[in-house]
Design a protein around this motif. Structure first.
Motif, PDB file in Angstrom:
ATOM      1  N   ALA A  21       0.848  -1.204   0.000  1.00 27.83           N
ATOM      2  CA  ALA A  21       0.000   0.000   0.000  1.00 27.83           C
ATOM      3  C   ALA A  21       0.884   1.255   0.000  1.00 27.83           C
ATOM      4  CB  ALA A  21      -0.927  -0.010   1.205  1.00 27.83           C
ATOM      5  N   TRP A  22       1.964   1.229   0.768  1.00 26.31           N
ATOM      6  CA  TRP A  22       2.899   2.365   0.815  1.00 26.31           C
ATOM      7  C   TRP A  22       3.565   2.564  -0.549  1.00 26.31           C
ATOM      8  CZ3 TRP A  22       8.378   2.122   0.465  1.00 26.31           C
ATOM      9  CH2 TRP A  22       9.021   3.330   0.713  1.00 26.31           C
ATOM     10  N   ASN A  23       3.965   1.452  -1.168  1.00 23.02           N
ATOM     11  CA  ASN A  23       4.596   1.501  -2.484  1.00 23.02           C
ATOM     12  C   ASN A  23       3.624   2.076  -3.536  1.00 23.02           C
ATOM     13  OD1 ASN A  23       4.816  -0.253  -5.208  1.00 23.02           O
ATOM     14  ND2 ASN A  23       6.852   0.223  -4.450  1.00 23.02           N
ATOM     15  N   LEU A  24       2.360   1.675  -3.462  1.00 28.85           N
ATOM     16  CA  LEU A  24       1.365   2.185  -4.411  1.00 28.85           C
ATOM     17  C   LEU A  24       1.170   3.692  -4.235  1.00 28.85           C
ATOM     18  CD1 LEU A  24      -1.606  -0.367  -4.550  1.00 28.85           C
ATOM     19  CD2 LEU A  24      -0.141   0.327  -6.411  1.00 28.85           C
ATOM     20  N   SER A  25       1.054   4.144  -2.988  1.00 29.67           N
ATOM     21  CA  SER A  25       0.811   5.571  -2.770  1.00 29.67           C
ATOM     22  C   SER A  25       2.049   6.397  -3.164  1.00 29.67           C
ATOM     23  CB  SER A  25       0.378   5.857  -1.335  1.00 29.67           C
ATOM     24  OG  SER A  25       1.448   5.743  -0.477  1.00 29.67           O
ATOM     25  N   ARG A  26       3.243   5.839  -2.988  1.00 31.89           N
ATOM     26  CA  ARG A  26       4.475   6.527  -3.399  1.00 31.89           C
ATOM     27  C   ARG A  26       4.520   6.678  -4.930  1.00 31.89           C
ATOM     28  NH1 ARG A  26       9.995   5.242  -3.969  1.00 31.89           N
ATOM     29  NH2 ARG A  26       9.286   3.170  -4.482  1.00 31.89           N
ATOM     30  N   ARG A  27       4.129   5.593  -5.636  1.00 31.07           N
ATOM     31  CA  ARG A  27       4.108   5.648  -7.107  1.00 31.07           C
ATOM     32  C   ARG A  27       3.046   6.636  -7.588  1.00 31.07           C
ATOM     33  NH1 ARG A  27       3.510  -0.620  -7.744  1.00 31.07           N
ATOM     34  NH2 ARG A  27       3.234  -0.391  -9.972  1.00 31.07           N
ATOM     35  N   GLN A  28       1.914   6.676  -6.894  1.00 28.56           N
ATOM     36  CA  GLN A  28       0.851   7.621  -7.256  1.00 28.56           C
ATOM     37  C   GLN A  28       1.316   9.060  -7.075  1.00 28.56           C
ATOM     38  OE1 GLN A  28      -2.924   7.140  -5.324  1.00 28.56           O
ATOM     39  NE2 GLN A  28      -3.421   5.301  -6.454  1.00 28.56           N
ATOM     40  N   ASP A  29       1.982   9.334  -5.960  1.00 28.50           N
ATOM     41  CA  ASP A  29       2.478  10.693  -5.682  1.00 28.50           C
ATOM     42  C   ASP A  29       3.456  11.137  -6.755  1.00 28.50           C
ATOM     43  OD1 ASP A  29       0.967  10.875  -3.464  1.00 28.50           O
ATOM     44  OD2 ASP A  29       2.570  10.482  -2.023  1.00 28.50           O
ATOM     45  N   SER A  30       4.363  10.216  -7.120  1.00 26.19           N
ATOM     46  CA  SER A  30       5.383  10.576  -8.097  1.00 26.19           C
ATOM     47  C   SER A  30       4.750  10.843  -9.470  1.00 26.19           C
ATOM     48  CB  SER A  30       6.440   9.480  -8.133  1.00 26.19           C
ATOM     49  OG  SER A  30       6.779   9.129  -9.412  1.00 26.19           O
ATOM     50  N   GLU A  34       4.494  14.444 -11.656  1.00 27.63           N
ATOM     51  CA  GLU A  34       4.908  14.514 -13.058  1.00 27.63           C
ATOM     52  C   GLU A  34       3.770  15.072 -13.928  1.00 27.63           C
ATOM     53  OE1 GLU A  34       6.902  10.902 -13.973  1.00 27.63           O
ATOM     54  OE2 GLU A  34       7.297  11.532 -16.034  1.00 27.63           O
ATOM     55  N   LEU A  35       2.546  14.602 -13.651  1.00 27.73           N
ATOM     56  CA  LEU A  35       1.378  15.083 -14.401  1.00 27.73           C
ATOM     57  C   LEU A  35       1.176  16.580 -14.186  1.00 27.73           C
ATOM     58  CD1 LEU A  35      -1.593  12.563 -14.098  1.00 27.73           C
ATOM     59  CD2 LEU A  35      -0.957  13.836 -16.116  1.00 27.73           C
ATOM     60  N   ASP A  36       1.267  17.018 -12.938  1.00 27.14           N
ATOM     61  CA  ASP A  36       1.097  18.446 -12.619  1.00 27.14           C
ATOM     62  C   ASP A  36       2.143  19.289 -13.328  1.00 27.14           C
ATOM     63  OD1 ASP A  36      -1.052  17.831 -11.084  1.00 27.14           O
ATOM     64  OD2 ASP A  36       0.004  17.928  -9.157  1.00 27.14           O
ATOM     65  N   LYS A  37       3.381  18.759 -13.370  1.00 27.82           N
ATOM     66  CA  LYS A  37       4.473  19.487 -14.019  1.00 27.82           C
ATOM     67  C   LYS A  37       4.194  19.647 -15.517  1.00 27.82           C
ATOM     68  CE  LYS A  37       8.702  17.674 -13.643  1.00 27.82           C
ATOM     69  NZ  LYS A  37       9.916  17.182 -13.012  1.00 27.82           N
ATOM     70  N   VAL A  38       3.774  18.559 -16.150  1.00 30.39           N
ATOM     71  CA  VAL A  38       3.492  18.599 -17.594  1.00 30.39           C
ATOM     72  C   VAL A  38       2.320  19.533 -17.881  1.00 30.39           C
ATOM     73  CG1 VAL A  38       2.740  17.203 -19.559  1.00 30.39           C
ATOM     74  CG2 VAL A  38       4.431  16.307 -17.997  1.00 30.39           C
ATOM     75  N   LYS A  39       1.289  19.447 -17.034  1.00 27.48           N
ATOM     76  CA  LYS A  39       0.108  20.299 -17.246  1.00 27.48           C
ATOM     77  C   LYS A  39       0.445  21.778 -17.075  1.00 27.48           C
ATOM     78  CE  LYS A  39      -3.612  17.069 -16.151  1.00 27.48           C
ATOM     79  NZ  LYS A  39      -4.459  16.550 -15.077  1.00 27.48           N
TER      80      LYS A  39
ATOM     81  N   ARG B 202      -6.095   3.272 -10.382  1.00 29.12           N
ATOM     82  CA  ARG B 202      -5.940   4.729 -10.432  1.00 29.12           C
ATOM     83  C   ARG B 202      -4.544   5.077 -10.964  1.00 29.12           C
ATOM     84  NH1 ARG B 202      -6.818   6.838  -4.948  1.00 29.12           N
ATOM     85  NH2 ARG B 202      -8.774   5.720  -5.106  1.00 29.12           N
ATOM     86  N   LEU B 203      -3.575   4.320 -10.520  1.00 29.87           N
ATOM     87  CA  LEU B 203      -2.190   4.507 -10.977  1.00 29.87           C
ATOM     88  C   LEU B 203      -2.106   4.297 -12.493  1.00 29.87           C
ATOM     89  CD1 LEU B 203       0.640   4.849  -9.497  1.00 29.87           C
ATOM     90  CD2 LEU B 203       0.909   2.411  -9.872  1.00 29.87           C
ATOM     91  N   ALA B 204      -2.767   3.246 -12.968  1.00 27.79           N
ATOM     92  CA  ALA B 204      -2.754   2.952 -14.413  1.00 27.79           C
ATOM     93  C   ALA B 204      -3.430   4.081 -15.188  1.00 27.79           C
ATOM     94  CB  ALA B 204      -3.462   1.626 -14.676  1.00 27.79           C
ATOM     95  N   GLY B 205      -4.515   4.624 -14.631  1.00 27.26           N
ATOM     96  CA  GLY B 205      -5.233   5.731 -15.284  1.00 27.26           C
ATOM     97  C   GLY B 205      -4.347   6.968 -15.396  1.00 27.26           C
ATOM     98  N   MET B 206      -3.618   7.272 -14.324  1.00 23.79           N
ATOM     99  CA  MET B 206      -2.723   8.437 -14.329  1.00 23.79           C
ATOM    100  C   MET B 206      -1.604   8.243 -15.347  1.00 23.79           C
ATOM    101  SD  MET B 206      -2.556   9.037 -10.247  1.00 23.79           S
ATOM    102  CE  MET B 206      -1.400  10.355 -10.141  1.00 23.79           C
ATOM    103  N   ARG B 207      -1.086   7.002 -15.404  1.00 22.60           N
ATOM    104  CA  ARG B 207       0.000   6.694 -16.347  1.00 22.60           C
ATOM    105  C   ARG B 207      -0.502   6.873 -17.788  1.00 22.60           C
ATOM    106  NH1 ARG B 207       2.761   1.440 -14.410  1.00 22.60           N
ATOM    107  NH2 ARG B 207       3.606   2.743 -12.777  1.00 22.60           N
ATOM    108  N   ARG B 208      -1.760   6.431 -18.029  1.00 19.38           N
ATOM    109  CA  ARG B 208      -2.338   6.565 -19.376  1.00 19.38           C
ATOM    110  C   ARG B 208      -2.504   8.043 -19.740  1.00 19.38           C
ATOM    111  NH1 ARG B 208      -7.809   6.030 -19.483  1.00 19.38           N
ATOM    112  NH2 ARG B 208      -7.630   4.291 -18.023  1.00 19.38           N
ATOM    113  N   GLU B 209      -3.007   8.837 -18.772  1.00 16.43           N
ATOM    114  CA  GLU B 209      -3.211  10.264 -19.012  1.00 16.43           C
ATOM    115  C   GLU B 209      -1.881  10.948 -19.357  1.00 16.43           C
ATOM    116  OE1 GLU B 209      -5.116  14.191 -16.787  1.00 16.43           O
ATOM    117  OE2 GLU B 209      -4.931  12.325 -15.665  1.00 16.43           O
ATOM    118  N   LEU B 210      -0.843  10.598 -18.607  1.00 19.12           N
ATOM    119  CA  LEU B 210       0.481  11.189 -18.840  1.00 19.12           C
ATOM    120  C   LEU B 210       1.005  10.821 -20.223  1.00 19.12           C
ATOM    121  CD1 LEU B 210       2.686  12.852 -17.362  1.00 19.12           C
ATOM    122  CD2 LEU B 210       3.731  10.692 -16.717  1.00 19.12           C
ATOM    123  N   SER B 211       0.831   9.560 -20.598  1.00 15.78           N
ATOM    124  CA  SER B 211       1.365   9.140 -21.904  1.00 15.78           C
ATOM    125  C   SER B 211       0.546   9.766 -23.034  1.00 15.78           C
ATOM    126  CB  SER B 211       1.420   7.616 -21.996  1.00 15.78           C
ATOM    127  OG  SER B 211       0.318   7.114 -22.643  1.00 15.78           O
TER     128      SER B 211
END
Lengths: 56, 224
Positions: A21-30, A34-39, B202-211
């Protein structure tokens, strides 16, 4: 006294779920960073590009 | 709500496992491993069923979501299957006197774990995403045969692994408090599985949006 096999089994199960669960939330944050930066980069460049096109 | 339900369920399960369920007469306290081992096994089998369905839908309809669902399920299912393979020997050693034996149920569960590993390795090491999705879908469909045989193994053959105690015929059965604890634990493990699956999707969705954004940007740059 808790049975050692029981203790190890339950400790392992909780540890692996918490770590995952910690690993998933860390990957989500990262990814979110990245998404915010690109946007924000798109938001910055879009008005400049639009004004450049209208000027020509 | 999902998170709150799972958290409350986990607390209730711990209470039931250690305080409500009676101690088993021959194995004693170590038998309580049963309440995490069996639900984790059920969820690992269910996980591969979801991969199987996702893989068929992907090959048939080519929808990206079905591929993402299968991939996310493989990762979460792998965690549950690892729990089965760790808690099993920890229960087998005091109960049977051995950590492991190559009987049908144990071997097929180990094979299921290897299938999860193979699926994830294919996904991570193949460079072409389309090819990886196709190959993984094939593994997801063929691998489901193992799930069916694994489920039936203790019904078809007499193995070192115990016979089923739930839905196992007239000679099977459990003390009502043990059964209640097992069912609650099974429900909570299922909730936990879907909670982790939602996080992974949710992680997969974010990855798709980014790509997609990167793809559009690259297209614009090449256009300019």
């Amino acid at each position: 006294v808790v049975n050692k096999y029981l203790f190890v089994a339950y400790s392992f199960v909780w540890l692996i779920f918490m770590l995952y669960a910690w690993n998933l939330s860390r990957r989500q944050d990262s990814l979110k960073r990245e998404l915010d930066k690109v946007k924000s980069r798109i938001a910055e460049t879009a008005p400049a590009a639009a004004s450049g096109k209208s000027g020509s | 709500l999902h998170f709150a339900l799972t958290a409350a369920g986990l607390i209730a399960t711990i209470y039931m496992i250690f305080l409500y369920a009676p101690e088993e007469m021959t194995m004693g306290e170590v038998q309580r491993i049963f309440y995490v081992h069996v639900p984790a096994a059920w969820v690992s089998l269910m996980g591969f069923l979801i991969i199987f369905i996702g893989s068929i839908v992907y090959l048939w309809k080519r929808t990206q979501f079905s591929d993402e669902l299968a991939q996310a399920t493989a990762e979460v299912g792998f965690i549950f299957c690892t729990c089965v393979l760790v808690t099993g020997p920890l229960w087998a050693k005091p109960a049977w006197g051995i950590w492991w034996t190559w009987d049908a149920r144990l071997t097929l569960t180990f094979l299921l774990w290897l299938l999860y590993v193979a699926y994830l390795m294919l996904r991570n090491y193949l460079v072409n995403p389309g090819r990886a999705a196709n190959l993984c879908a094939v593994v997801g469909i063929i691998g489901f045969v193992d799930v069916l045989i694994d489920y039936m193994a203790i019904r078809w053959w007499r193995t070192q692994h115990p016979q089923p105690v739930v839905l196992g015929g007239p000679e099977s059965g459990l003390d009502p408090r043990m059964l209640a604890t097992l069912l609650v634990s099974w429900g909570v493990f299922t909730l936990l599985f879907f909670l982790l699956l939602r996080m992974r999707l949710r992680l997969a969705g974010m990855r798709r949006e980014l790509s997609e954004i990167r793809h559009v940007l690259a297209f614009k740059v090449s256009e300019d």
